[in-house]
Design an enzyme around this catalytic site. Sequence first.
Site, PDB file in Angstrom:
ATOM      1  N   TRP A 190      -5.811  40.676 118.752  1.00 37.32           N
ATOM      2  CA  TRP A 190      -6.284  42.125 119.054  1.00 37.32           C
ATOM      3  C   TRP A 190      -7.297  42.272 118.250  1.00 37.32           C
ATOM      4  O   TRP A 190      -8.578  43.049 118.283  1.00 37.32           O
ATOM      5  CB  TRP A 190      -5.539  43.223 118.711  1.00 37.32           C
ATOM      6  CG  TRP A 190      -4.053  43.246 119.824  1.00 37.32           C
ATOM      7  CD1 TRP A 190      -2.844  42.872 119.676  1.00 37.32           C
ATOM      8  CD2 TRP A 190      -4.354  43.628 121.397  1.00 37.32           C
ATOM      9  NE1 TRP A 190      -2.155  43.125 120.897  1.00 37.32           N
ATOM     10  CE2 TRP A 190      -3.136  43.366 121.839  1.00 37.32           C
ATOM     11  CE3 TRP A 190      -5.619  43.751 122.235  1.00 37.32           C
ATOM     12  CZ2 TRP A 190      -2.820  43.702 123.397  1.00 37.32           C
ATOM     13  CZ3 TRP A 190      -5.161  44.010 123.604  1.00 37.32           C
ATOM     14  CH2 TRP A 190      -3.910  44.184 123.857  1.00 37.32           C
ATOM     15  N   ARG A 205      -1.150  24.079 112.030  1.00 37.66           N
ATOM     16  CA  ARG A 205      -0.545  25.303 111.402  1.00 37.66           C
ATOM     17  C   ARG A 205       0.609  25.812 112.831  1.00 37.66           C
ATOM     18  O   ARG A 205       0.532  25.667 113.837  1.00 37.66           O
ATOM     19  CB  ARG A 205      -1.670  26.546 111.516  1.00 37.66           C
ATOM     20  CG  ARG A 205      -2.556  26.293 110.314  1.00 37.66           C
ATOM     21  CD  ARG A 205      -3.561  27.486 110.154  1.00 37.66           C
ATOM     22  NE  ARG A 205      -4.494  27.745 111.266  1.00 37.66           N
ATOM     23  CZ  ARG A 205      -5.433  27.199 111.573  1.00 37.66           C
ATOM     24  NH1 ARG A 205      -5.927  26.297 110.667  1.00 37.66           N
ATOM     25  NH2 ARG A 205      -6.152  27.551 112.646  1.00 37.66           N
ATOM     26  N   ILE A 206       1.396  26.761 112.552  1.00 34.41           N
ATOM     27  CA  ILE A 206       2.293  27.287 113.077  1.00 34.41           C
ATOM     28  C   ILE A 206       1.739  28.582 113.716  1.00 34.41           C
ATOM     29  O   ILE A 206       2.230  29.251 114.875  1.00 34.41           O
ATOM     30  CB  ILE A 206       3.677  27.517 112.483  1.00 34.41           C
ATOM     31  CG1 ILE A 206       4.215  26.196 111.875  1.00 34.41           C
ATOM     32  CG2 ILE A 206       4.753  28.138 113.401  1.00 34.41           C
ATOM     33  CD1 ILE A 206       4.115  25.037 112.975  1.00 34.41           C
ATOM     34  N   LEU A 254      12.524  26.429 136.277  1.00 35.38           N
ATOM     35  CA  LEU A 254      11.824  26.426 134.828  1.00 35.38           C
ATOM     36  C   LEU A 254      11.518  28.103 134.659  1.00 35.38           C
ATOM     37  O   LEU A 254      11.074  28.735 135.336  1.00 35.38           O
ATOM     38  CB  LEU A 254      10.545  25.647 134.715  1.00 35.38           C
ATOM     39  CG  LEU A 254       9.571  25.916 133.576  1.00 35.38           C
ATOM     40  CD1 LEU A 254      10.121  25.282 132.483  1.00 35.38           C
ATOM     41  CD2 LEU A 254       8.264  25.598 134.187  1.00 35.38           C
ATOM     42  N   GLU A 287      -2.496  39.205 116.140  1.00 34.69           N
ATOM     43  CA  GLU A 287      -3.541  39.072 115.570  1.00 34.69           C
ATOM     44  C   GLU A 287      -4.892  38.995 116.603  1.00 34.69           C
ATOM     45  O   GLU A 287      -6.005  39.341 116.074  1.00 34.69           O
ATOM     46  CB  GLU A 287      -3.524  37.846 114.515  1.00 34.69           C
ATOM     47  CG  GLU A 287      -2.624  37.928 113.492  1.00 34.69           C
ATOM     48  CD  GLU A 287      -1.239  37.897 113.742  1.00 34.69           C
ATOM     49  OE1 GLU A 287      -0.299  38.036 112.917  1.00 34.69           O
ATOM     50  OE2 GLU A 287      -1.020  37.165 115.017  1.00 34.69           O
ATOM     51  N   TRP A 309     -13.837  24.555 122.640  1.00 35.03           N
ATOM     52  CA  TRP A 309     -14.153  23.562 123.972  1.00 35.03           C
ATOM     53  C   TRP A 309     -15.555  24.190 124.789  1.00 35.03           C
ATOM     54  O   TRP A 309     -16.374  23.531 125.343  1.00 35.03           O
ATOM     55  CB  TRP A 309     -12.868  23.722 124.734  1.00 35.03           C
ATOM     56  CG  TRP A 309     -13.034  22.782 126.101  1.00 35.03           C
ATOM     57  CD1 TRP A 309     -12.833  21.533 126.284  1.00 35.03           C
ATOM     58  CD2 TRP A 309     -13.553  23.220 127.330  1.00 35.03           C
ATOM     59  NE1 TRP A 309     -13.014  21.102 127.556  1.00 35.03           N
ATOM     60  CE2 TRP A 309     -13.545  22.253 128.321  1.00 35.03           C
ATOM     61  CE3 TRP A 309     -14.039  24.428 128.122  1.00 35.03           C
ATOM     62  CZ2 TRP A 309     -13.866  22.045 129.719  1.00 35.03           C
ATOM     63  CZ3 TRP A 309     -14.325  24.483 129.192  1.00 35.03           C
ATOM     64  CH2 TRP A 309     -14.231  23.401 130.187  1.00 35.03           C
ATOM     65  N   ARG A 319     -17.022  31.852 124.732  1.00 34.59           N
ATOM     66  CA  ARG A 319     -15.669  31.567 124.656  1.00 34.59           C
ATOM     67  C   ARG A 319     -14.910  31.929 125.809  1.00 34.59           C
ATOM     68  O   ARG A 319     -13.843  31.127 126.198  1.00 34.59           O
ATOM     69  CB  ARG A 319     -15.029  32.379 123.399  1.00 34.59           C
ATOM     70  CG  ARG A 319     -15.617  31.805 122.083  1.00 34.59           C
ATOM     71  CD  ARG A 319     -15.142  32.661 120.920  1.00 34.59           C
ATOM     72  NE  ARG A 319     -13.879  32.904 120.895  1.00 34.59           N
ATOM     73  CZ  ARG A 319     -13.145  31.836 120.228  1.00 34.59           C
ATOM     74  NH1 ARG A 319     -13.697  31.046 119.617  1.00 34.59           N
ATOM     75  NH2 ARG A 319     -11.673  32.061 120.088  1.00 34.59           N
ATOM     76  N   GLU A 365      11.151  19.738 116.570  1.00 36.22           N
ATOM     77  CA  GLU A 365      10.120  18.806 116.308  1.00 36.22           C
ATOM     78  C   GLU A 365       8.636  18.827 116.649  1.00 36.22           C
ATOM     79  O   GLU A 365       8.478  19.651 117.575  1.00 36.22           O
ATOM     80  CB  GLU A 365      10.265  17.207 117.417  1.00 36.22           C
ATOM     81  CG  GLU A 365      11.860  16.605 116.994  1.00 36.22           C
ATOM     82  CD  GLU A 365      12.001  16.224 115.465  1.00 36.22           C
ATOM     83  OE1 GLU A 365      11.042  15.771 115.049  1.00 36.22           O
ATOM     84  OE2 GLU A 365      12.943  16.141 115.189  1.00 36.22           O
ATOM     85  N   ASP A 379      -4.242  25.935 121.866  1.00 35.66           N
ATOM     86  CA  ASP A 379      -5.436  26.349 121.147  1.00 35.66           C
ATOM     87  C   ASP A 379      -6.679  25.330 121.553  1.00 35.66           C
ATOM     88  O   ASP A 379      -6.586  24.235 121.873  1.00 35.66           O
ATOM     89  CB  ASP A 379      -4.956  25.981 119.565  1.00 35.66           C
ATOM     90  CG  ASP A 379      -6.261  26.500 118.609  1.00 35.66           C
ATOM     91  OD1 ASP A 379      -6.665  27.383 118.812  1.00 35.66           O
ATOM     92  OD2 ASP A 379      -5.843  25.891 117.453  1.00 35.66           O
ATOM     93  N   HIS A 383     -11.381  30.051 128.122  1.00 37.65           N
ATOM     94  CA  HIS A 383     -10.249  30.955 128.407  1.00 37.65           C
ATOM     95  C   HIS A 383      -9.917  30.507 130.044  1.00 37.65           C
ATOM     96  O   HIS A 383      -8.759  30.065 130.424  1.00 37.65           O
ATOM     97  CB  HIS A 383     -10.123  32.214 128.226  1.00 37.65           C
ATOM     98  CG  HIS A 383     -10.402  32.483 126.752  1.00 37.65           C
ATOM     99  ND1 HIS A 383      -9.277  31.763 125.840  1.00 37.65           N
ATOM    100  CD2 HIS A 383     -11.078  33.266 126.051  1.00 37.65           C
ATOM    101  CE1 HIS A 383      -9.568  32.319 124.558  1.00 37.65           C
ATOM    102  NE2 HIS A 383     -10.684  33.188 124.673  1.00 37.65           N
TER     103      HIS A 383
END
Length: 246
Positions: free
Chosen positions: A70, A195-196, A132, A68, A26, A34, A208, A21, A38
């Site tokens: 979109w 927030r999640i 990974l 969301e 930034w 914006r 955690e 986020d 990105h």
Amino acid sequence: MGFKEDIDTHKLPQHVAIIMDGNGRWAKGKGKLRVFGHHNGVLSVRDVVEGAGELGIKYLTLYTFSSENWNRPKFEVTAIMELLISTINKEIKKLMENNVRLNTIGDIEMLPKKCHDELLQAMATTAGNTGLVLTLALSYSSRREIVNAARAIAKRVEAGVLKADDIDEDMFAQHLHTADMPDPELLIRTSGEYRISNYLLWQIAYAELYFTDKLWPDFRREDLYEAILDYQKRERRFGMISEQIN
């Protein structure tokens, strides 16, 4: 001397999830659009992926684009999709060199066809890699994922394949996008938000949580190491008391 030297490599979280986020803020702070944020956020992704792989993290899941998202301005959405395509094409060689397997969760059928096809091709190319597992959450909604899992199980009950009493947590988890990976033990969110945001709601039940004020384009592997070191200092009790754990 950095944080990496203090990390106990025998107590690493198997799975780290990140809410990336702060790209827009930034860019705005630098007087840019914006989209500029990105683009610079890609540099953070590259460094964090390499850092996680070097450390020995097995699964890294990045919240890349929510369902969301979109609803954002069309110009920004288009730019993000184009950036995703160009990034995949540029990074595929590096993924192969670092033995990284690319994976995705979410409703990728909603992606533009070119973006969708490039993503599937990259996943196929890296499918044999054993290091990974890098998962991109794209057009992802955790609530939708949970509803779809419940619907799939209900259909199996209607068809007589399952009985209601057969349904337990393990079965439910097997109907989620993340069925083939362990739940995240560490969730990191950048930018100072607490927030999640509809991300891995089922999977992070015992994760955690680590929040940092750093905006995503400023986040680097050293910040990841700091988060992991913080994680290792915590006592994970899973409902028990300290004496039972120790």
